[in-house]
Design a protein around this motif. Structure first.
Motif, PDB file in Angstrom:
ATOM      1  N   VAL A  80       0.806  -1.222   0.048  1.00 16.89           N
ATOM      2  CA  VAL A  80       0.134  -0.020  -0.009  1.00 16.89           C
ATOM      3  C   VAL A  80       0.694   1.352  -0.059  1.00 16.89           C
ATOM      4  N   ASP A  81       0.546   2.089  -0.949  1.00 17.93           N
ATOM      5  CA  ASP A  81       1.090   3.627  -0.813  1.00 17.93           C
ATOM      6  C   ASP A  81      -0.018   4.529  -1.059  1.00 17.93           C
ATOM      7  N   GLU A  82       0.565   5.802  -0.987  1.00 14.26           N
ATOM      8  CA  GLU A  82      -0.747   6.806  -1.446  1.00 14.26           C
ATOM      9  C   GLU A  82      -0.129   7.811  -2.492  1.00 14.26           C
ATOM     10  N   TYR A  84      -7.151  12.460  -2.422  1.00 17.22           N
ATOM     11  CA  TYR A  84      -6.253  11.759  -1.856  1.00 17.22           C
ATOM     12  C   TYR A  84      -6.273  10.264  -2.303  1.00 17.22           C
ATOM     13  N   LEU A  86      -5.307   6.097  -2.038  1.00 16.92           N
ATOM     14  CA  LEU A  86      -4.597   5.093  -1.408  1.00 16.92           C
ATOM     15  C   LEU A  86      -4.831   3.729  -2.212  1.00 16.92           C
ATOM     16  N   ARG A 132      -6.934  10.582   4.902  1.00 20.41           N
ATOM     17  CA  ARG A 132      -6.078   9.395   5.105  1.00 20.41           C
ATOM     18  C   ARG A 132      -6.858   8.519   5.841  1.00 20.41           C
ATOM     19  N   CYS A 160      -9.659   6.554   4.140  1.00 22.85           N
ATOM     20  CA  CYS A 160      -9.311   5.921   3.296  1.00 22.85           C
ATOM     21  C   CYS A 160      -8.815   4.472   3.453  1.00 22.85           C
ATOM     22  N   ILE A 161      -7.799   4.600   4.753  1.00 18.69           N
ATOM     23  CA  ILE A 161      -7.337   3.527   5.207  1.00 18.69           C
ATOM     24  C   ILE A 161      -8.449   2.578   5.648  1.00 18.69           C
ATOM     25  N   MET A 219       2.595  -1.446   4.323  1.00 17.89           N
ATOM     26  CA  MET A 219       2.486  -0.085   4.091  1.00 17.89           C
ATOM     27  C   MET A 219       3.750   0.691   3.867  1.00 17.89           C
ATOM     28  N   ASP A 237      -1.112   5.551  12.035  1.00 24.75           N
ATOM     29  CA  ASP A 237      -1.630   4.556  11.386  1.00 24.75           C
ATOM     30  C   ASP A 237      -1.799   3.495  12.261  1.00 24.75           C
ATOM     31  N   ALA A 260      -0.884   4.335  -7.610  1.00 26.92           N
ATOM     32  CA  ALA A 260      -1.719   5.448  -6.921  1.00 26.92           C
ATOM     33  C   ALA A 260      -1.369   6.781  -7.967  1.00 26.92           C
TER      34      ALA A 260
END
Length: 189
Positions: free
Chosen positions: A9-11, A20, A22, A91, A94-95, A112, A123, A160
């Motif tokens: 996972v990245d943004e 935004y 994710l 964030r 979205c998480i 992550m 997080d 992303a």
């Protein structure tokens, strides 16, 4: 439980556009080394890692075209209408949605990209709060990794970026991408 695959996972953010993203890329363990090798082969000399925001448009096309086989499996959450002062809120929303999506697929191992001790701690606190609310299963394991030592984190960074570009009206890279995409949209105002 899908113990044969991991989610990386990245943004990507486009603050001026209130966006935004994710993204997670699901990597079956049997293909992990193949993807790592393919990603390392894309590095330019003296380039320590692939990072979407550092790549020029022509190079972005080369990277996307190099990653079309086998097709990638992507689950992404796009937060829209994000005020610049509400990035943390975007964030978190979205998480929350992404982890729920991953758990519904039986994907209980999530890697992550590290964002620094304080941000990673936020997080982790959120993951623990979601577990306490019984939103996430106890089996879900989340770890924070350095993209310099885990090439597979380059994949969600790329995806992303591609998704953010497509939403901003630059759809050519999304059209070239061969991927199974699940994209949820949330309003983050």
């Amino acid at each position: 439980m899908n113990s044969e695959s991991r989610a990386y996972v990245d943004e990507s953010m486009r603050v001026g556009a209130g966006l935004y993203v994710l993204a997670s890329v699901i990597v079956p363990s049997r293909r992990a080394d193949m993807y790592r090798t393919a990603l390392r082969a894309l590095l330019l000399s003296k380039q320590p890692r692939l990072h979407w925001r550092d790549e020029k448009p022509k190079r972005r096309h080369e990277i996307v075209h190099a990653l079309t086989e086998p097709p990638l499996e992507v689950i992404a959450v796009v937060g829209t209408d994000m005020p610049s002062s509400k990035q943390k809120r975007a964030r978190r929303k979205c998480i929350d949605r992404l982890y729920w999506r991953l758990s519904q697929r039986g994907l209980y191992h999530v890697a992550m990209e590290r964002r620094g001790p304080a941000n990673d701690r936020e997080d982790l606190d959120m993951v623990n709060a979601l577990r306490a609310q019984n939103v996430l299963p106890d089996e879900m394991r989340v770890e924070w990794c350095d993209p310099l030592s885990e090439e597979l984190l380059w994949l969600p960074d790329i995806l992303a970026g591609v998704i953010a570009s497509a939403i901003a009206g630059e759809a050519d890279l999304m059209a070239a991408l061969r991927a199974e995409l699940v994209i949820d949209r949330l309003c983050c105002d």
